[in-house]
Design a protein around this motif. Structure first.
Motif, PDB file in Angstrom:
ATOM      1  N   THR A   1       0.850  -1.185   0.000  1.00 11.38           N
ATOM      2  CA  THR A   1       0.000   0.000   0.000  1.00 11.38           C
ATOM      3  C   THR A   1       0.887   1.238   0.000  1.00 11.38           C
ATOM      4  OG1 THR A   1      -1.714  -1.175   1.257  1.00 11.38           O
ATOM      5  CG2 THR A   1      -1.823   1.238   1.225  1.00 11.38           C
ATOM      6  N   ILE A   2       0.594   2.177  -0.919  1.00 12.84           N
ATOM      7  CA  ILE A   2       1.398   3.399  -1.044  1.00 12.84           C
ATOM      8  C   ILE A   2       0.472   4.611  -0.973  1.00 12.84           C
ATOM      9  CG2 ILE A   2       2.958   4.740  -2.492  1.00 12.84           C
ATOM     10  CD1 ILE A   2       3.880   2.157  -3.778  1.00 12.84           C
ATOM     11  N   LEU A   3       0.785   5.526  -0.073  1.00 12.76           N
ATOM     12  CA  LEU A   3       0.115   6.825  -0.014  1.00 12.76           C
ATOM     13  C   LEU A   3       1.145   7.880  -0.363  1.00 12.76           C
ATOM     14  CD1 LEU A   3      -2.274   8.663   0.627  1.00 12.76           C
ATOM     15  CD2 LEU A   3      -1.569   8.646   3.024  1.00 12.76           C
ATOM     16  N   ASP A   4       0.930   8.559  -1.482  1.00 10.74           N
ATOM     17  CA  ASP A   4       1.887   9.526  -2.021  1.00 10.74           C
ATOM     18  C   ASP A   4       1.186  10.875  -2.119  1.00 10.74           C
ATOM     19  OD1 ASP A   4       3.953  10.800  -3.354  1.00 10.74           O
ATOM     20  OD2 ASP A   4       4.410   9.062  -4.591  1.00 10.74           O
ATOM     21  N   THR A   5       1.662  11.878  -1.386  1.00  8.54           N
ATOM     22  CA  THR A   5       1.000  13.184  -1.346  1.00  8.54           C
ATOM     23  C   THR A   5       1.976  14.282  -1.739  1.00  8.54           C
ATOM     24  OG1 THR A   5      -0.443  12.419   0.439  1.00  8.54           O
ATOM     25  CG2 THR A   5      -0.308  14.791   0.085  1.00  8.54           C
ATOM     26  N   ASP A   6       1.542  15.133  -2.674  1.00 10.30           N
ATOM     27  CA  ASP A   6       2.372  16.236  -3.149  1.00 10.30           C
ATOM     28  C   ASP A   6       1.743  17.577  -2.765  1.00 10.30           C
ATOM     29  OD1 ASP A   6       4.437  14.806  -4.694  1.00 10.30           O
ATOM     30  OD2 ASP A   6       2.755  14.216  -5.963  1.00 10.30           O
ATOM     31  N   LEU A   7       2.562  18.493  -2.295  1.00  6.75           N
ATOM     32  CA  LEU A   7       2.183  19.894  -2.141  1.00  6.75           C
ATOM     33  C   LEU A   7       2.688  20.625  -3.372  1.00  6.75           C
ATOM     34  CD1 LEU A   7       1.004  22.187  -0.379  1.00  6.75           C
ATOM     35  CD2 LEU A   7       3.287  22.453   0.604  1.00  6.75           C
ATOM     36  N   GLU A   8       1.818  21.416  -4.030  1.00  7.94           N
ATOM     37  CA  GLU A   8       2.140  21.957  -5.336  1.00  7.94           C
ATOM     38  C   GLU A   8       1.896  23.460  -5.426  1.00  7.94           C
ATOM     39  OE1 GLU A   8       0.795  18.163  -8.094  1.00  7.94           O
ATOM     40  OE2 GLU A   8      -0.713  19.659  -7.544  1.00  7.94           O
ATOM     41  N   ILE A   9       2.620  24.095  -6.328  1.00  9.87           N
ATOM     42  CA  ILE A   9       2.311  25.434  -6.800  1.00  9.87           C
ATOM     43  C   ILE A   9       1.554  25.276  -8.114  1.00  9.87           C
ATOM     44  CG2 ILE A   9       3.250  27.618  -7.648  1.00  9.87           C
ATOM     45  CD1 ILE A   9       3.572  27.281  -4.674  1.00  9.87           C
ATOM     46  N   LEU A  10       0.369  25.896  -8.208  1.00  8.37           N
ATOM     47  CA  LEU A  10      -0.483  25.742  -9.384  1.00  8.37           C
ATOM     48  C   LEU A  10      -0.433  27.002 -10.243  1.00  8.37           C
ATOM     49  CD1 LEU A  10      -3.622  24.197  -7.625  1.00  8.37           C
ATOM     50  CD2 LEU A  10      -1.701  22.995  -8.666  1.00  8.37           C
ATOM     51  N   ALA A  11       0.013  26.855 -11.482  1.00  9.28           N
ATOM     52  CA  ALA A  11       0.021  27.952 -12.444  1.00  9.28           C
ATOM     53  C   ALA A  11      -1.031  27.654 -13.506  1.00  9.28           C
ATOM     54  CB  ALA A  11       1.395  28.107 -13.082  1.00  9.28           C
ATOM     55  N   ASN A  12      -2.002  28.567 -13.691  1.00  4.40           N
ATOM     56  CA  ASN A  12      -3.102  28.359 -14.626  1.00  4.40           C
ATOM     57  C   ASN A  12      -3.197  29.502 -15.621  1.00  4.40           C
ATOM     58  OD1 ASN A  12      -5.339  26.062 -14.260  1.00  4.40           O
ATOM     59  ND2 ASN A  12      -4.339  26.429 -12.282  1.00  4.40           N
ATOM     60  N   LEU A  13      -3.495  29.154 -16.878  1.00  3.35           N
ATOM     61  CA  LEU A  13      -3.728  30.131 -17.934  1.00  3.35           C
ATOM     62  C   LEU A  13      -5.054  29.796 -18.606  1.00  3.35           C
ATOM     63  CD1 LEU A  13      -2.686  32.430 -19.850  1.00  3.35           C
ATOM     64  CD2 LEU A  13      -1.695  30.602 -21.248  1.00  3.35           C
ATOM     65  N   PHE A  14      -5.966  30.763 -18.678  1.00  8.65           N
ATOM     66  CA  PHE A  14      -7.246  30.602 -19.351  1.00  8.65           C
ATOM     67  C   PHE A  14      -7.257  31.475 -20.606  1.00  8.65           C
ATOM     68  CE2 PHE A  14      -8.178  29.254 -15.078  1.00  8.65           C
ATOM     69  CZ  PHE A  14      -9.110  28.233 -15.220  1.00  8.65           C
ATOM     70  N   ILE A  15      -7.456  30.855 -21.780  1.00  9.67           N
ATOM     71  CA  ILE A  15      -7.593  31.575 -23.042  1.00  9.67           C
ATOM     72  C   ILE A  15      -9.069  31.554 -23.417  1.00  9.67           C
ATOM     73  CG2 ILE A  15      -6.879  31.691 -25.453  1.00  9.67           C
ATOM     74  CD1 ILE A  15      -4.385  30.088 -24.668  1.00  9.67           C
ATOM     75  N   LYS A  16      -9.710  32.706 -23.421  1.00  8.92           N
ATOM     76  CA  LYS A  16     -11.152  32.787 -23.597  1.00  8.92           C
ATOM     77  C   LYS A  16     -11.542  32.632 -25.061  1.00  8.92           C
ATOM     78  CE  LYS A  16     -11.145  35.961 -19.688  1.00  8.92           C
ATOM     79  NZ  LYS A  16     -11.335  37.353 -19.244  1.00  8.92           N
ATOM     80  N   VAL A  17     -12.390  31.640 -25.329  1.00  4.00           N
ATOM     81  CA  VAL A  17     -12.947  31.446 -26.668  1.00  4.00           C
ATOM     82  C   VAL A  17     -14.190  32.291 -26.842  1.00  4.00           C
ATOM     83  CG1 VAL A  17     -13.864  29.742 -28.291  1.00  4.00           C
ATOM     84  CG2 VAL A  17     -11.992  29.120 -26.739  1.00  4.00           C
ATOM     85  N   ASN A  18     -15.054  32.313 -25.815  1.00  2.00           N
ATOM     86  CA  ASN A  18     -16.221  33.185 -25.749  1.00  2.00           C
ATOM     87  C   ASN A  18     -16.508  33.414 -24.263  1.00  2.00           C
ATOM     88  OD1 ASN A  18     -17.942  31.051 -24.741  1.00  2.00           O
ATOM     89  ND2 ASN A  18     -18.184  30.310 -26.831  1.00  2.00           N
ATOM     90  N   PRO A  19     -17.538  34.149 -23.885  1.00  7.87           N
ATOM     91  CA  PRO A  19     -17.771  34.438 -22.454  1.00  7.87           C
ATOM     92  C   PRO A  19     -17.929  33.203 -21.574  1.00  7.87           C
ATOM     93  CG  PRO A  19     -19.033  35.949 -23.812  1.00  7.87           C
ATOM     94  CD  PRO A  19     -18.440  34.947 -24.748  1.00  7.87           C
ATOM     95  N   ASN A  20     -18.278  32.047 -22.160  1.00  6.79           N
ATOM     96  CA  ASN A  20     -18.515  30.852 -21.352  1.00  6.79           C
ATOM     97  C   ASN A  20     -17.476  29.752 -21.539  1.00  6.79           C
ATOM     98  OD1 ASN A  20     -21.587  31.906 -22.038  1.00  6.79           O
ATOM     99  ND2 ASN A  20     -21.329  31.202 -19.938  1.00  6.79           N
ATOM    100  N   ILE A  21     -16.759  29.742 -22.627  1.00  5.09           N
ATOM    101  CA  ILE A  21     -15.817  28.660 -22.935  1.00  5.09           C
ATOM    102  C   ILE A  21     -14.393  29.206 -22.945  1.00  5.09           C
ATOM    103  CG2 ILE A  21     -15.105  26.935 -24.628  1.00  5.09           C
ATOM    104  CD1 ILE A  21     -17.962  26.769 -25.573  1.00  5.09           C
ATOM    105  N   ALA A  22     -13.474  28.443 -22.329  1.00  3.80           N
ATOM    106  CA  ALA A  22     -12.067  28.839 -22.310  1.00  3.80           C
ATOM    107  C   ALA A  22     -11.182  27.607 -22.428  1.00  3.80           C
ATOM    108  CB  ALA A  22     -11.740  29.593 -21.020  1.00  3.80           C
ATOM    109  N   ILE A  23     -10.023  27.793 -23.022  1.00  2.71           N
ATOM    110  CA  ILE A  23      -8.986  26.757 -23.043  1.00  2.71           C
ATOM    111  C   ILE A  23      -8.147  26.935 -21.777  1.00  2.71           C
ATOM    112  CG2 ILE A  23      -6.958  25.874 -24.246  1.00  2.71           C
ATOM    113  CD1 ILE A  23      -8.175  27.007 -26.833  1.00  2.71           C
TER     114      ILE A  23
END
Length: 239
Positions: free
Chosen positions: A159-181
Motif C-alpha cells: 500500500t502506497i500513499l503519495d501526497t504532493d504539495l504543489e504550486i499551481l500555475a493556470n492560464l485561461f484563453i477565452k474562446v467566448n464568455p462561457n468557454i475557455a482553453i
C-alpha cells in the motif's frame, strides 16, 4: 508530518468561504503528463560517480475538473486524477513427453490506483482574452497491489500513499464568455510518501510480517502539464 497534511487540507477546504458569493462553476477534461528527474551518487575508488534518471509518463485517462469562481476573480479547484482497477492472472505450466501438464508457477495480481487534486488559485491578471492565476494545491495518490502466487510463495500486499504539495500555475484563453482553453502546470514542491508491505508468511512472527516506511522530500523535481476545455455556468449573485 501527517498533521501538516491534514492542516493544509483543511485550509484549502475552508479558504474559499472567506471570499464573496460564487458567481460561476466550470468543468473540463484534461490530459495528465508527468516528468521527473532523479539524481544519485556514490563513491568508488576515491571518486564520486553521479547518475541521473529522467522519466516521462503520459496518462491518457481524461480527468474532470470543478472550478468554483469567486466574485474576487479567484477560484477553488477540485479535479479527478489517475484511476485504475486491474487484475492479471498468470499461469506457468510444464508439459511432459506424454502430454501431461502440471502447473509450476504463476500468480494473481490485483491493482488499484486513485488520485485527485484540490487547491485554491489567485488571479494575477485578466483581460478580454487571457487570464492568469497562481495558487497552491494538494495532490494525494493511493496505490494498492496484492499478489497471490500459485505455488511455493506467500501472498503479499503493498500500500502506497503519495501526497504532493504543489504550486499551481493556470492560464485561461477565452474562446467566448462561457468557454475557455485551460493550460496548467502544477509544480511539486514537497512530497510525502508512505509505503506499507505485508507478507502472509505463517513461519514469521506477526510483527515481522508487516513493514512500513515513510519519507518526505522538498523540491522533488516533478511537474505536470494539463490542457483542457472549461465551460463556465453563470449564476446570479445573492442579494
Amino acid at each position: 508530518m501527517k498533521n501538516l497534511i491534514i492542516a493544509i487540507s483543511l485550509l484549502l477546504q475552508f479558504l474559499p468561504s472567506a471570499y464573496s458569493q460564487q458567481i460561476g462553476v466550470g468543468v473540463g477534461g484534461v490530459l495528465l503528463v508527468e516528468y521527473s528527474k532523479e539524481y544519485d551518487s556514490d563513491t568508488r575508488g576515491g571518486q564520486v560517480n553521479s547518475t541521473s534518471k529522467k522519466q516521462f509518463d503520459a496518462y491518457k485517462i481524461p480527468t474532470v475538473s470543478f472550478f468554483s469562481f469567486k466574485e474576487s476573480g479567484h477560484f477553488f479547484l477540485f479535479e479527478t486524477g489517475k484511476f485504475n482497477i486491474g487484475s492479471k492472472d498468470t499461469e506457468t505450466t510444464h508439459t511432459n513427453d506424454v502430454g501431461d501438464s502440471q502447473v509450476i508457477g504463476g500468480e494473481n495480481t490485483f491493482n488499484f490506483t486513485s488520485s485527485f487534486r484540490t487547491g485554491y488559485s489567485f488571479r494575477l491578471s485578466d483581460n478580454e482574452k487571457i487570464s492568469t492565476y497562481l495558487g497552491v494545491g494538494i495532490n494525494p495518490q493511493f496505490d494498492r497491489e496484492v499478489v497471490e502466487p500459485r505455488i511455493s510463495a506467500f501472498k503479499t500486499a503493498e500500500t502506497i500513499l503519495d501526497t504532493d504539495l504543489e504550486i499551481l500555475a493556470n492560464l485561461f484563453i477565452k474562446v467566448n464568455p462561457n468557454i475557455a482553453i485551460n493550460l496548467a502546470v502544477p509544480v511539486k514542491i514537497w512530497n510525502y510518501k508512505f509505503v506499507g508491505q505485508r507478507t502472509d508468511n505463517p513461519q514469521m512472527p506477526q510483527r515481522e510480517q508487516y513493514q512500513r516506511n515513510d519519507s518526505n522530500e522538498f523540491l522533488p523535481l516533478q511537474f505536470e502539464f494539463k490542457a483542457g476545455l472549461v465551460y463556465r455556468f453563470e449564476k446570479s449573485k445573492a442579494q
